[in-house]
Design a protein around this motif. Sequence first.
Motif, PDB file in Angstrom:
ATOM      1  N   MET A   1       1.012  -1.049   0.029  1.00 49.21           N
ATOM      2  CA  MET A   1      -0.167  -0.044  -0.037  1.00 49.21           C
ATOM      3  C   MET A   1       0.921   1.189   0.001  1.00 49.21           C
ATOM      4  N   PRO A   2       0.715   2.005  -0.791  1.00 46.27           N
ATOM      5  CA  PRO A   2       1.629   3.385  -1.003  1.00 46.27           C
ATOM      6  C   PRO A   2       1.186   4.423   0.016  1.00 46.27           C
ATOM      7  N   THR A   3       2.364   5.017   0.466  1.00 48.33           N
ATOM      8  CA  THR A   3       1.956   6.157   1.379  1.00 48.33           C
ATOM      9  C   THR A   3       2.539   7.399   0.976  1.00 48.33           C
ATOM     10  N   CYS A   4       1.991   8.511   1.366  1.00 46.69           N
ATOM     11  CA  CYS A   4       2.974   9.709   1.147  1.00 46.69           C
ATOM     12  C   CYS A   4       4.254   9.749   2.143  1.00 46.69           C
ATOM     13  N   ASP A   5       5.257  10.038   1.572  1.00 40.94           N
ATOM     14  CA  ASP A   5       6.670  10.010   2.177  1.00 40.94           C
ATOM     15  C   ASP A   5       6.722  11.219   3.086  1.00 40.94           C
ATOM     16  N   HIS A   6       5.832  12.198   3.202  1.00 43.47           N
ATOM     17  CA  HIS A   6       6.051  13.257   3.985  1.00 43.47           C
ATOM     18  C   HIS A   6       5.021  13.051   5.324  1.00 43.47           C
ATOM     19  N   CYS A   7       3.926  12.605   5.245  1.00 37.87           N
ATOM     20  CA  CYS A   7       2.955  12.340   6.292  1.00 37.87           C
ATOM     21  C   CYS A   7       2.456  10.981   6.610  1.00 37.87           C
ATOM     22  N   ASP A   8       3.064  10.021   5.671  1.00 35.33           N
ATOM     23  CA  ASP A   8       2.591   8.391   5.911  1.00 35.33           C
ATOM     24  C   ASP A   8       0.992   8.209   5.695  1.00 35.33           C
ATOM     25  N   ALA A   9       0.215   9.190   5.009  1.00 34.56           N
ATOM     26  CA  ALA A   9      -1.119   8.963   4.624  1.00 34.56           C
ATOM     27  C   ALA A   9      -1.015   8.017   3.479  1.00 34.56           C
ATOM     28  N   HIS A  10      -2.110   7.047   3.584  1.00 29.17           N
ATOM     29  CA  HIS A  10      -2.352   6.407   2.241  1.00 29.17           C
ATOM     30  C   HIS A  10      -2.679   7.195   1.376  1.00 29.17           C
ATOM     31  N   ILE A  11      -2.224   6.685  -0.132  1.00 26.63           N
ATOM     32  CA  ILE A  11      -2.359   7.169  -1.390  1.00 26.63           C
ATOM     33  C   ILE A  11      -2.539   6.230  -2.357  1.00 26.63           C
ATOM     34  N   SER A  12      -3.356   6.485  -3.364  1.00 26.06           N
ATOM     35  CA  SER A  12      -3.599   5.389  -4.334  1.00 26.06           C
ATOM     36  C   SER A  12      -2.502   5.240  -5.285  1.00 26.06           C
ATOM     37  N   GLU A  13      -2.321   4.248  -5.829  1.00 25.69           N
ATOM     38  CA  GLU A  13      -1.172   3.978  -7.105  1.00 25.69           C
ATOM     39  C   GLU A  13      -1.454   4.832  -8.152  1.00 25.69           C
ATOM     40  N   GLN A  14      -2.536   5.289  -8.650  1.00 25.96           N
ATOM     41  CA  GLN A  14      -2.782   6.312  -9.551  1.00 25.96           C
ATOM     42  C   GLN A  14      -2.142   7.747  -9.139  1.00 25.96           C
ATOM     43  N   PHE A  15      -2.393   8.022  -7.683  1.00 24.77           N
ATOM     44  CA  PHE A  15      -1.960   9.312  -7.141  1.00 24.77           C
ATOM     45  C   PHE A  15      -0.333   9.282  -7.293  1.00 24.77           C
ATOM     46  N   ARG A  16       0.074   8.195  -6.835  1.00 26.26           N
ATOM     47  CA  ARG A  16       1.713   8.085  -6.828  1.00 26.26           C
ATOM     48  C   ARG A  16       2.076   8.201  -8.411  1.00 26.26           C
ATOM     49  N   ALA A  17       1.593   7.727  -9.134  1.00 27.74           N
ATOM     50  CA  ALA A  17       1.798   7.528 -10.826  1.00 27.74           C
ATOM     51  C   ALA A  17       2.065   8.823 -11.085  1.00 27.74           C
ATOM     52  N   VAL A  18       0.945   9.932 -10.780  1.00 26.26           N
ATOM     53  CA  VAL A  18       0.992  11.266 -11.432  1.00 26.26           C
ATOM     54  C   VAL A  18       2.005  12.190 -10.583  1.00 26.26           C
ATOM     55  N   PHE A  19       1.962  11.888  -9.145  1.00 28.68           N
ATOM     56  CA  PHE A  19       2.774  12.994  -8.390  1.00 28.68           C
ATOM     57  C   PHE A  19       4.035  12.630  -7.807  1.00 28.68           C
TER      58      PHE A  19
END
Length: 49
Positions: free
Chosen positions: A1-19
């Motif tokens: 499960m991907p997470t934000c590297d700043h706050c550790d909140a869950h993010i989607s694979e699509q969000f990671r692919a874009v940002f």
Amino acid sequence: MPTCDHCDAHISEQFRAVFADERGEVLACPNCSANSGIADESRRRSGSG
């Protein structure tokens, strides 16, 4: 499960692919940054903006 590297909140694979940066890190997400400024905040936190 991907997470934000700043706050550790869950993010989607699509969000990671874009940002994610060139290293695959997501330094801002809707949980820790305003939606309209995610790309700018990510650049600022990485020191490349």
